[in-house]
Design a protein around this motif. Structure first.
Motif, PDB file in Angstrom:
ATOM      1  N   PRO A  38       0.827  -1.214   0.000  1.00 26.12           N
ATOM      2  CA  PRO A  38       0.000   0.000   0.000  1.00 26.12           C
ATOM      3  C   PRO A  38       0.858   1.260   0.000  1.00 26.12           C
ATOM      4  O   PRO A  38       1.983   1.259   0.503  1.00 26.12           O
ATOM      5  CB  PRO A  38      -0.804  -0.101   1.295  1.00 26.12           C
ATOM      6  CG  PRO A  38      -0.311  -1.272   2.032  1.00 26.12           C
ATOM      7  CD  PRO A  38       0.673  -2.010   1.192  1.00 26.12           C
ATOM      8  N   ILE A  80       1.218   6.622  -9.988  1.00 25.11           N
ATOM      9  CA  ILE A  80       0.157   6.947  -9.020  1.00 25.11           C
ATOM     10  C   ILE A  80      -0.588   8.186  -9.489  1.00 25.11           C
ATOM     11  O   ILE A  80      -0.099   8.947 -10.328  1.00 25.11           O
ATOM     12  CB  ILE A  80       0.697   7.189  -7.595  1.00 25.11           C
ATOM     13  CG1 ILE A  80       1.547   8.465  -7.529  1.00 25.11           C
ATOM     14  CG2 ILE A  80       1.465   5.992  -7.078  1.00 25.11           C
ATOM     15  CD1 ILE A  80       1.714   9.021  -6.135  1.00 25.11           C
ATOM     16  N   ASP A 164      -5.393  12.442  -1.520  1.00 24.80           N
ATOM     17  CA  ASP A 164      -5.703  11.039  -1.798  1.00 24.80           C
ATOM     18  C   ASP A 164      -4.729  10.540  -2.858  1.00 24.80           C
ATOM     19  O   ASP A 164      -4.487  11.221  -3.865  1.00 24.80           O
ATOM     20  CB  ASP A 164      -7.132  10.888  -2.321  1.00 24.80           C
ATOM     21  CG  ASP A 164      -8.168  11.230  -1.262  1.00 24.80           C
ATOM     22  OD1 ASP A 164      -8.023  10.735  -0.132  1.00 24.80           O
ATOM     23  OD2 ASP A 164      -9.099  11.998  -1.556  1.00 24.80           O
ATOM     24  N   THR A 165      -4.171   9.345  -2.639  1.00 23.67           N
ATOM     25  CA  THR A 165      -3.234   8.756  -3.594  1.00 23.67           C
ATOM     26  C   THR A 165      -3.701   7.347  -3.933  1.00 23.67           C
ATOM     27  O   THR A 165      -4.271   6.647  -3.083  1.00 23.67           O
ATOM     28  CB  THR A 165      -1.817   8.686  -3.020  1.00 23.67           C
ATOM     29  OG1 THR A 165      -1.812   7.942  -1.806  1.00 23.67           O
ATOM     30  CG2 THR A 165      -1.255  10.080  -2.762  1.00 23.67           C
ATOM     31  N   VAL A 166      -3.433   6.929  -5.172  1.00 25.86           N
ATOM     32  CA  VAL A 166      -3.824   5.594  -5.621  1.00 25.86           C
ATOM     33  C   VAL A 166      -2.900   5.161  -6.762  1.00 25.86           C
ATOM     34  O   VAL A 166      -2.452   5.992  -7.567  1.00 25.86           O
ATOM     35  CB  VAL A 166      -5.309   5.589  -6.066  1.00 25.86           C
ATOM     36  CG1 VAL A 166      -5.551   6.486  -7.263  1.00 25.86           C
ATOM     37  CG2 VAL A 166      -5.791   4.188  -6.345  1.00 25.86           C
ATOM     38  N   TYR A 167      -2.580   3.865  -6.815  1.00 24.50           N
ATOM     39  CA  TYR A 167      -1.844   3.309  -7.953  1.00 24.50           C
ATOM     40  C   TYR A 167      -2.743   3.349  -9.183  1.00 24.50           C
ATOM     41  O   TYR A 167      -3.943   3.117  -9.095  1.00 24.50           O
ATOM     42  CB  TYR A 167      -1.461   1.854  -7.700  1.00 24.50           C
ATOM     43  CG  TYR A 167      -0.360   1.651  -6.686  1.00 24.50           C
ATOM     44  CD1 TYR A 167       0.964   2.013  -6.968  1.00 24.50           C
ATOM     45  CD2 TYR A 167      -0.630   1.054  -5.461  1.00 24.50           C
ATOM     46  CE1 TYR A 167       1.979   1.789  -6.047  1.00 24.50           C
ATOM     47  CE2 TYR A 167       0.370   0.818  -4.534  1.00 24.50           C
ATOM     48  CZ  TYR A 167       1.676   1.189  -4.838  1.00 24.50           C
ATOM     49  OH  TYR A 167       2.660   0.956  -3.925  1.00 24.50           O
ATOM     50  N   VAL A 168      -2.159   3.591 -10.360  1.00 22.32           N
ATOM     51  CA  VAL A 168      -2.946   3.635 -11.599  1.00 22.32           C
ATOM     52  C   VAL A 168      -2.257   2.921 -12.765  1.00 22.32           C
ATOM     53  O   VAL A 168      -2.055   3.483 -13.817  1.00 22.32           O
ATOM     54  CB  VAL A 168      -3.267   5.092 -12.020  1.00 22.32           C
ATOM     55  CG1 VAL A 168      -4.245   5.738 -11.077  1.00 22.32           C
ATOM     56  CG2 VAL A 168      -2.003   5.919 -12.148  1.00 22.32           C
TER      57      VAL A 168
END
Length: 170
Positions: A38, A80, A164-168
């Motif tokens: 994560p 990300i 907010d962070t997220v893998y893409v």
């Protein structure tokens, strides 16, 4: 002759049936995949200081010491997206202080914490970038501007800023 044809046909059918059963093969494969670690995010506050004067805007650039800093780490080299939820005002009780973020109020860099090397981006949109290829680090700085009214009430004003962070992919 009819009996012979029936026997021949039965034998031929049996031979085909047994031959096809003898040639049948099967295999089993595994389903597998690796879940990425994560993303971890920590940060420091955006600080406009202790001397905001009524009627005078106070700006903090992303390269200033008062800029918020976000430290992000995850899987090295992975892409990300980072998206801010930005407030439009800070509050002190029932008093409000206007807060704005321009297209030049954010910067990002990998593998170091030198704000001077940051690449500028608009914090009102989404940043898509890769984590550093070896360390998996990314640093983001955020500035902004407060716009006190001429009759702004004295006080300590605060607001929440969320990243907010997220893998893409990649």
């Amino acid at each position: 002759m009819k009996i012979l044809n029936t026997i021949s046909l039965t034998l031929l059918f049996s031979f085909v049936l047994f031959a096809s059963q003898g040639l049948a093969q099967s295999t089993t494969v595994n389903a597998e995949g690796t879940v990425l670690a994560p993303l971890e995010v920590s940060g420091t506050n955006l600080n406009f200081g202790a001397e905001i004067f009524p009627g005078l805007d106070e700006a903090v650039a992303p390269t200033d010491a008062g800029a918020a800093q976000f430290d992000i780490s995850g899987e090295a080299g992975k892409d990300i997206e980072a998206t801010f939820t930005l407030p439009t005002e800070m509050t002190d009780g029932t008093n409000n202080l206007t807060l704005t973020f321009s297209g030049t109020d954010a910067g990002h860099a990998t593998a170091n914490t030198d704000q001077g090397t940051a690449t500028e981006f608009d914090p009102n949109g989404t940043l898509t970038t890769a984590l550093e290829a070896t360390s998996g680090e990314l640093f983001i700085w955020l500035g902004g501007t407060v716009e006190p009214a001429a009759d702004q009430a004295a006080g300590t004003y605060t607001a929440d800023i969320t990243l907010d962070t997220v893998y893409v992919g990649n």
